[in-house]
Design an enzyme around this catalytic site. Structure first.
Site, PDB file in Angstrom:
ATOM      1  N   ARG A  88      12.489  -0.456  -3.438  1.00  0.00           N
ATOM      2  CA  ARG A  88      11.912  -0.835  -2.135  1.00  0.00           C
ATOM      3  C   ARG A  88      12.780  -1.945  -1.558  1.00  0.00           C
ATOM      4  O   ARG A  88      13.579  -2.556  -2.279  1.00  0.00           O
ATOM      5  CB  ARG A  88      10.482  -1.343  -2.317  1.00  0.00           C
ATOM      6  N   ARG A 138       0.412  -2.577   2.587  1.00  0.00           N
ATOM      7  CA  ARG A 138       1.635  -3.011   1.907  1.00  0.00           C
ATOM      8  C   ARG A 138       2.862  -2.442   2.609  1.00  0.00           C
ATOM      9  O   ARG A 138       3.920  -3.072   2.642  1.00  0.00           O
ATOM     10  CB  ARG A 138       1.595  -2.566   0.438  1.00  0.00           C
ATOM     11  N   ARG A 170      -0.403   8.797  -4.437  1.00  0.00           N
ATOM     12  CA  ARG A 170      -0.899   7.636  -5.181  1.00  0.00           C
ATOM     13  C   ARG A 170      -2.431   7.571  -5.169  1.00  0.00           C
ATOM     14  O   ARG A 170      -3.051   7.172  -6.147  1.00  0.00           O
ATOM     15  CB  ARG A 170      -0.284   6.346  -4.617  1.00  0.00           C
TER      16      ARG A 170
HETATM   17  N1  LIG Z   1       4.288   4.237 -18.242  1.00  0.00           N
HETATM   18  C1  LIG Z   1       4.894   3.362 -17.456  1.00  0.00           C
HETATM   19  N2  LIG Z   1       4.434   3.118 -16.238  1.00  0.00           N
HETATM   20  C2  LIG Z   1       5.070   2.210 -15.481  1.00  0.00           C
HETATM   21  C3  LIG Z   1       6.191   1.493 -15.931  1.00  0.00           C
HETATM   22  N3  LIG Z   1       6.585   0.653 -14.960  1.00  0.00           N
HETATM   23  C4  LIG Z   1       5.735   0.826 -13.947  1.00  0.00           C
HETATM   24  N4  LIG Z   1       4.808   1.750 -14.249  1.00  0.00           N
HETATM   25  C5  LIG Z   1       3.666   2.226 -13.463  1.00  0.00           C
HETATM   26  O1  LIG Z   1       4.137   3.108 -12.474  1.00  0.00           O
HETATM   27  C6  LIG Z   1       3.247   3.088 -11.389  1.00  0.00           C
HETATM   28  C7  LIG Z   1       4.025   3.017 -10.115  1.00  0.00           C
HETATM   29  O2  LIG Z   1       4.703   1.801 -10.005  1.00  0.00           O
HETATM   30  P1  LIG Z   1       5.462   1.408  -8.687  1.00  0.00           P
HETATM   31  O3  LIG Z   1       6.336   2.539  -8.258  1.00  0.00           O
HETATM   32  O4  LIG Z   1       6.107   0.094  -8.876  1.00  0.00           O
HETATM   33  O5  LIG Z   1       4.300   1.363  -7.585  1.00  0.00           O
HETATM   34  P2  LIG Z   1       3.009   0.430  -7.399  1.00  0.00           P
HETATM   35  O6  LIG Z   1       2.140   0.541  -8.602  1.00  0.00           O
HETATM   36  O7  LIG Z   1       2.381   1.050  -6.221  1.00  0.00           O
HETATM   37  O8  LIG Z   1       3.481  -0.945  -7.160  1.00  0.00           O
HETATM   38  C8  LIG Z   1       2.310   1.903 -11.635  1.00  0.00           C
HETATM   39  O9  LIG Z   1       1.083   2.410 -12.132  1.00  0.00           O
HETATM   40  C9  LIG Z   1       2.985   1.111 -12.698  1.00  0.00           C
HETATM   41  O10 LIG Z   1       2.057   0.439 -13.528  1.00  0.00           O
HETATM   42  C10 LIG Z   1       6.658   1.779 -17.251  1.00  0.00           C
HETATM   43  O11 LIG Z   1       7.619   1.221 -17.756  1.00  0.00           O
HETATM   44  N5  LIG Z   1       5.989   2.700 -17.958  1.00  0.00           N
HETATM   45  N1  LIG Z   2      -7.547  -9.214  -3.905  1.00  0.00           N
HETATM   46  C1  LIG Z   2      -6.814  -8.762  -2.904  1.00  0.00           C
HETATM   47  N2  LIG Z   2      -7.309  -8.699  -1.657  1.00  0.00           N
HETATM   48  C2  LIG Z   2      -6.573  -8.209  -0.644  1.00  0.00           C
HETATM   49  N3  LIG Z   2      -5.313  -7.759  -0.764  1.00  0.00           N
HETATM   50  C3  LIG Z   2      -4.751  -7.790  -1.976  1.00  0.00           C
HETATM   51  C4  LIG Z   2      -5.464  -8.279  -3.106  1.00  0.00           C
HETATM   52  N4  LIG Z   2      -4.648  -8.187  -4.177  1.00  0.00           N
HETATM   53  C5  LIG Z   2      -3.487  -7.645  -3.756  1.00  0.00           C
HETATM   54  N5  LIG Z   2      -3.530  -7.424  -2.428  1.00  0.00           N
HETATM   55  C6  LIG Z   2      -2.503  -6.800  -1.589  1.00  0.00           C
HETATM   56  O1  LIG Z   2      -2.573  -5.397  -1.850  1.00  0.00           O
HETATM   57  C7  LIG Z   2      -1.248  -4.813  -1.814  1.00  0.00           C
HETATM   58  C8  LIG Z   2      -1.013  -4.103  -3.137  1.00  0.00           C
HETATM   59  O2  LIG Z   2      -0.859  -5.079  -4.158  1.00  0.00           O
HETATM   60  P1  LIG Z   2       0.215  -4.920  -5.323  1.00  0.00           P
HETATM   61  O3  LIG Z   2       0.180  -6.177  -6.103  1.00  0.00           O
HETATM   62  O4  LIG Z   2       1.498  -4.486  -4.751  1.00  0.00           O
HETATM   63  O5  LIG Z   2      -0.451  -3.737  -6.130  1.00  0.00           O
HETATM   64  P2  LIG Z   2       0.063  -2.896  -7.387  1.00  0.00           P
HETATM   65  O6  LIG Z   2       1.125  -3.696  -8.058  1.00  0.00           O
HETATM   66  O7  LIG Z   2      -1.158  -2.734  -8.247  1.00  0.00           O
HETATM   67  O8  LIG Z   2       0.526  -1.601  -6.844  1.00  0.00           O
HETATM   68  C9  LIG Z   2      -0.281  -5.943  -1.538  1.00  0.00           C
HETATM   69  O9  LIG Z   2       0.073  -5.927  -0.186  1.00  0.00           O
HETATM   70  C10 LIG Z   2      -1.065  -7.203  -1.921  1.00  0.00           C
HETATM   71  O10 LIG Z   2      -0.662  -8.303  -1.130  1.00  0.00           O
END
Ligand SMILES: Nc1nc2c(ncn2[C@@H]2O[C@H](COP(=O)(O)OP(=O)(O)O)[C@@H](O)[C@H]2O)c(=O)[nH]1
Ligand SMILES: Nc1ncnc2c1ncn2[C@@H]1O[C@H](COP(=O)(O)OP(=O)(O)O)[C@@H](O)[C@H]1O
Length: 387
Positions: free
Chosen positions: A169, A262, A273
């Site tokens: 990203r 986000r 997702r």
């Molecule tokens: N099994 C596994 N899942 C992962 C790993 N790293 C990230 N993830 C999971 O992949 C999913 C997607 O992550 P990401 O693309 O960063 O998107 P986000 O969760 O929307 O921030 C999330 O559920 C993460 O917890 C990994 O090393 N192993």
């Molecule tokens: N408790 C909360 N209330 C409102 N917005 C939140 C909260 N926690 C996280 N966010 C926002 O929600 C979005 C997703 O959070 P993020 O940490 O990227 O989620 P994940 O890592 O689980 O995918 C981000 O824009 C973050 O700033």
């Protein structure tokens, strides 16, 4: 290989006068550990003699290996592992290693690679804490909670940087948020046993390398893994003991709102997702999978509850004052002397004793925890003063 073949005397390997070779027998196998190569670029060679068939095997060696590997001594700890003490050139705490030969991780990786496997795991002093696995649907706020924790306690926690085949990203940095990688390269490394776990998530491959977890432990920090539910399941099934936390959204509508706000995914990815989120929420209820559930409604409240699960005022986490490393310039060498129950005596070289920079040491292995992948924690060392 350019190495001398080991000699045999009465059916046993003869290592007399060979300071750089040890042979340790575990069941019907003998593990020959030796240094090969020149002084400047030494490598560690491990070969396994199956005593019942008198055949040699070259195993797949996993885990980060000891550096400064010159002379060493070794002793069997139990049927699962060998203690290897590296002599010369390294402080004691860099010198104590375990070669796992039969642990559940070894068996698991042996199945994956279809070869004999041995794994290096460095001994770490004191009671360092279990890694923390955090799972939850995309957009629930895992990354936000982890970033807050790392910002508030940078010396206590370290993030396990996963590998992924998804594109970065805008604000993501290679090596910090993820190791962004090619699918074929990652698949090859998985087949070589370099990953603790991996999963296909939202159409991409994600995985935690063993090295990612070890790197954090080596910094003396508690490792945080942000992985999906399939990954959590694999870690549960592995030999890595961890604390498992699942983060839930206050509602599905709020989750969708956060994902959209986000602004990092296109509509198609958001839909994917959200579909996967329902499955993750369902699977999170698998009995015995997660130790704790947090609802991320108000961020500060959730962060407060998150911190309560992680003892932060326990200053003893990484230290053990029974052995002093005050004189860090002195790097005496030790050799394994004997083993009784879970205590192993290490003998320094005589001139280091005479100079007063070393004494006999007792290694207490009764509280070992962890092990590969990662490190072997819970080592206790005490000086033994002879009257
Ligand atoms: N099994 C596994 N899942 C992962 C790993 N790293 C990230 N993830 C999971 O992949 C999913 C997607 O992550 P990401 O693309 O960063 O998107 P986000 O969760 O929307 O921030 C999330 O559920 C993460 O917890 C990994 O090393 N192993
Ligand atoms: N408790 C909360 N209330 C409102 N917005 C939140 C909260 N926690 C996280 N966010 C926002 O929600 C979005 C997703 O959070 P993020 O940490 O990227 O989620 P994940 O890592 O689980 O995918 C981000 O824009 C973050 O700033």
């Amino acid at each position: 290989m350019g190495e001398e073949a080991p000699e045999f005397v009465n059916g046993e390997i003869n290592l007399e006068g060979k300071d750089f070779k040890t042979a340790t027998t575990v069941g019907h196998k003998t593990y020959l550990i030796s240094r090969s190569g020149g002084e400047s670029k030494s490598t560690i060679s491990i070969r396994i003699l199956d005593k019942s068939t008198q055949t040699w095997a070259v195993p797949t060696v996993l885990g980060t290996q000891p550096v400064h590997f010159e002379a060493h001594s070794a002793i069997l700890v139990n049927e699962n592992m060998i203690l290897v003490v590296v002599k010369k050139g390294a402080p004691l705490i860099e010198s104590i290693w375990f070669l796992e030969v039969n642990t559940s991780f070894v068996k698991q990786q042996s199945k994956i690679t279809g070869t004999e496997v041995v794994v290096w795991s460095k001994g770490v002093l004191g009671r360092s804490q279990k890694p923390v696995v955090i799972s939850g649907p995309s957009g629930v706020g895992k990354g936000t909670l982890i970033a807050k924790l790392m910002n508030d306690f940078p010396s206590r926690f370290g993030f396990s940087v996963s590998h992924t085949t998804r594109a970065p990203r805008e604000k993501e940095i290679d090596g910090i948020h993820y190791h962004f990688t090619e699918r074929s390269k990652m698949e090859k490394e998985i087949s070589e046993g370099k990953f603790l776990e991996f999963a296909h998530v939202h159409g991409n491959l994600y995985g935690t390398s063993i090295e990612a977890v070890e790197a954090v432990t080596d910094e003396g920090k508690r490792c945080i893994l942000d992985i999906d539910v399939q990954g959590a399941r694999s870690v549960r099934a592995s030999s890595l003991e961890a604390l498992f936390i699942f983060v839930c959204p206050p509602s599905f509508e709020e989750l969708e709102k956060r994902l959209r706000a986000r602004g990092t995914e296109a509509e198609e990815q958001i839909q994917k997702r959200l579909r996967n989120a329902r499955a993750e929420l369902d699977q999170s209820n698998t009995p015995g999978l997660f130790d704790h559930f947090l609802v991320n409604d108000d961020l500060e409240t959730c962060y407060g509850n998150f911190k309560k699960l992680l003892p932060l005022d326990d200053g003893s986490a990484d230290s053990d004052d029974s052995y002093s490393t005050a004189d860090s310039k002195a790097t005496p060498s030790y050799t394994v002397l004997s083993k009784q129950d879970s205590e192993i005596l290490l003998q320094p070289e005589i001139h280091d004793v005479e100079k007063g920079i070393a004494s006999l040491l007792a290694l207490d292995l009764s509280s070992l925890s962890g092990g590969a992948p990662g490190r072997t924690r819970g080592l206790k060392i005490q000086s033994v003063h002879k009257d």
